[in-house]
Design a protein around this motif. Structure first.
Motif, short mmCIF file in Angstrom:
data_model
loop_
_atom_site.label_atom_id
_atom_site.label_comp_id
_atom_site.label_asym_id
_atom_site.label_seq_id
_atom_site.Cartn_x
_atom_site.Cartn_y
_atom_site.Cartn_z
N ILE A 1 1.62 -3.02 -45.30
CA ILE A 1 0.15 -2.54 -45.29
C ILE A 1 -0.50 -3.62 -44.89
N ASP A 2 -0.34 -4.19 -43.89
CA ASP A 2 -0.98 -5.32 -43.09
C ASP A 2 -1.85 -4.59 -42.10
N PRO A 3 -3.21 -4.70 -42.19
CA PRO A 3 -3.96 -4.20 -41.14
C PRO A 3 -3.72 -4.61 -39.91
N ARG A 4 -3.13 -5.85 -39.63
CA ARG A 4 -2.70 -6.51 -38.31
C ARG A 4 -1.61 -5.52 -37.84
N ASP A 5 -0.60 -5.03 -38.69
CA ASP A 5 0.34 -4.36 -38.05
C ASP A 5 -0.05 -2.85 -37.47
N ILE A 6 -1.15 -2.28 -38.50
CA ILE A 6 -1.55 -0.90 -37.97
C ILE A 6 -2.17 -1.16 -36.70
N GLU A 7 -3.07 -2.00 -36.59
CA GLU A 7 -3.82 -2.32 -35.29
C GLU A 7 -2.91 -2.83 -34.18
N LYS A 8 -1.87 -3.33 -34.21
CA LYS A 8 -0.91 -3.53 -33.33
C LYS A 8 -0.12 -2.20 -32.67
N ALA A 9 0.22 -1.41 -33.80
CA ALA A 9 1.08 -0.26 -33.39
C ALA A 9 0.16 0.60 -32.60
N LYS A 10 -1.28 0.58 -32.64
CA LYS A 10 -2.16 1.27 -31.75
C LYS A 10 -2.01 0.91 -30.25
N GLN A 11 -1.43 -0.12 -30.06
CA GLN A 11 -1.61 -0.68 -28.65
C GLN A 11 -0.39 0.09 -28.04
N TYR A 12 0.54 0.83 -28.65
CA TYR A 12 1.68 1.47 -27.71
C TYR A 12 1.30 2.88 -27.60
N PRO A 13 1.35 3.39 -26.27
CA PRO A 13 0.94 4.44 -26.02
C PRO A 13 1.63 5.70 -26.68
N MET A 14 3.00 5.31 -26.92
CA MET A 14 3.78 6.34 -27.68
C MET A 14 3.70 6.64 -29.19
N VAL A 15 3.09 5.68 -29.86
CA VAL A 15 3.03 5.77 -31.27
C VAL A 15 1.68 6.43 -31.83
N LEU A 16 1.95 7.56 -32.41
CA LEU A 16 1.23 8.32 -32.92
C LEU A 16 0.57 8.15 -33.94
N ASN A 17 1.02 7.28 -35.12
CA ASN A 17 0.65 7.20 -36.46
C ASN A 17 1.53 5.93 -37.04
N PHE A 18 0.87 5.42 -38.14
CA PHE A 18 1.47 4.41 -38.79
C PHE A 18 1.49 4.93 -40.23
N LEU A 19 2.49 5.26 -40.79
CA LEU A 19 2.51 5.55 -42.31
C LEU A 19 3.37 4.76 -43.24
N SER A 20 3.00 4.67 -44.40
CA SER A 20 3.79 3.85 -45.49
C SER A 20 4.77 4.66 -46.02
N LYS A 21 5.80 4.01 -46.40
CA LYS A 21 7.07 4.36 -46.72
C LYS A 21 6.72 4.79 -48.24
N PRO A 22 7.40 5.77 -48.94
CA PRO A 22 8.54 6.61 -48.52
C PRO A 22 7.87 7.70 -47.60
N ILE A 23 8.66 8.35 -47.02
CA ILE A 23 8.40 9.62 -46.38
C ILE A 23 8.30 10.75 -47.22
N THR A 24 7.27 11.58 -46.99
CA THR A 24 7.03 12.88 -48.15
C THR A 24 6.80 14.04 -47.49
N ILE A 25 7.20 15.17 -47.90
CA ILE A 25 7.04 16.40 -47.45
C ILE A 25 5.53 16.53 -46.65
N GLU A 26 4.43 15.97 -47.78
CA GLU A 26 3.15 16.14 -47.46
C GLU A 26 2.70 15.23 -46.08
N MET A 27 3.45 13.96 -45.86
CA MET A 27 3.30 13.34 -44.59
C MET A 27 3.66 14.23 -43.35
#
Length: 135
Positions: free
Chosen positions: A102-128
């Motif tokens: 849940i490190d905000p730096r990881d979320i910001e870093k992920a936004k630097q990649y053009p193919m990354v749509l989103n950053f979600l926390s595990k576990p995956i759910t139907i709502e996600m």
């Protein structure tokens, strides 16, 4: 609904959960898995060879990618995928980082990649899954 998804995670239970939730939500008709970034790159290398041979291939439209994995982590995978011909050959492939961090730096870093749509926390759910929109 997607035709094919690739889930990349080193945890067998997480991969099993992803498959079950994706199937239950009817989110994708086919789910492939890789245990780390290196396996995922080999997966794309095989798809690339099939595509170059003009064979019909079904490429994943979406990757659920863990960050913390042995051998090759998610960041290393993203670095190689985004700076290689994989991104040119598979420009439609999108990535959702699915991580326990849940490190905000990881979320910001992920936004630097053009193919990354989103950053979600595990576990995956139907709502996600219902909230994902690639268009």
């Amino acid at each position: 609904m997607f035709t094919k998804i690739l889930c990349v995670d080193d945890d067998a239970i997480t991969l099993m959960l992803c498959k079950k939730v994706i199937a239950k939500a009817e989110f994708s008709s086919e789910i492939d898995t890789s245990n780390n970034g290196e396996e995922a790159l080999k997966y794309f290398e095989n798809l690339k060879k099939e595509k170059e041979a003009n064979n019909e291939i079904l490429e994943p439209q979406l990757i659920f990618l863990d960050l913390n994995m042995p051998i090759m982590n998610g960041w290393e995978f993203l670095d190689i995928f985004s700076k290689s011909d994989y991104y040119t050959i598979f420009p439609e492939v999108k990535v959702i980082v699915l991580s326990s961090t849940i490190d905000p730096r990881d979320i910001e870093k992920a936004k630097q990649y053009p193919m990354v749509l989103n950053f979600l926390s595990k576990p995956i759910t139907i709502e996600m899954l219902k909230s994902i929109n690639i268009k």
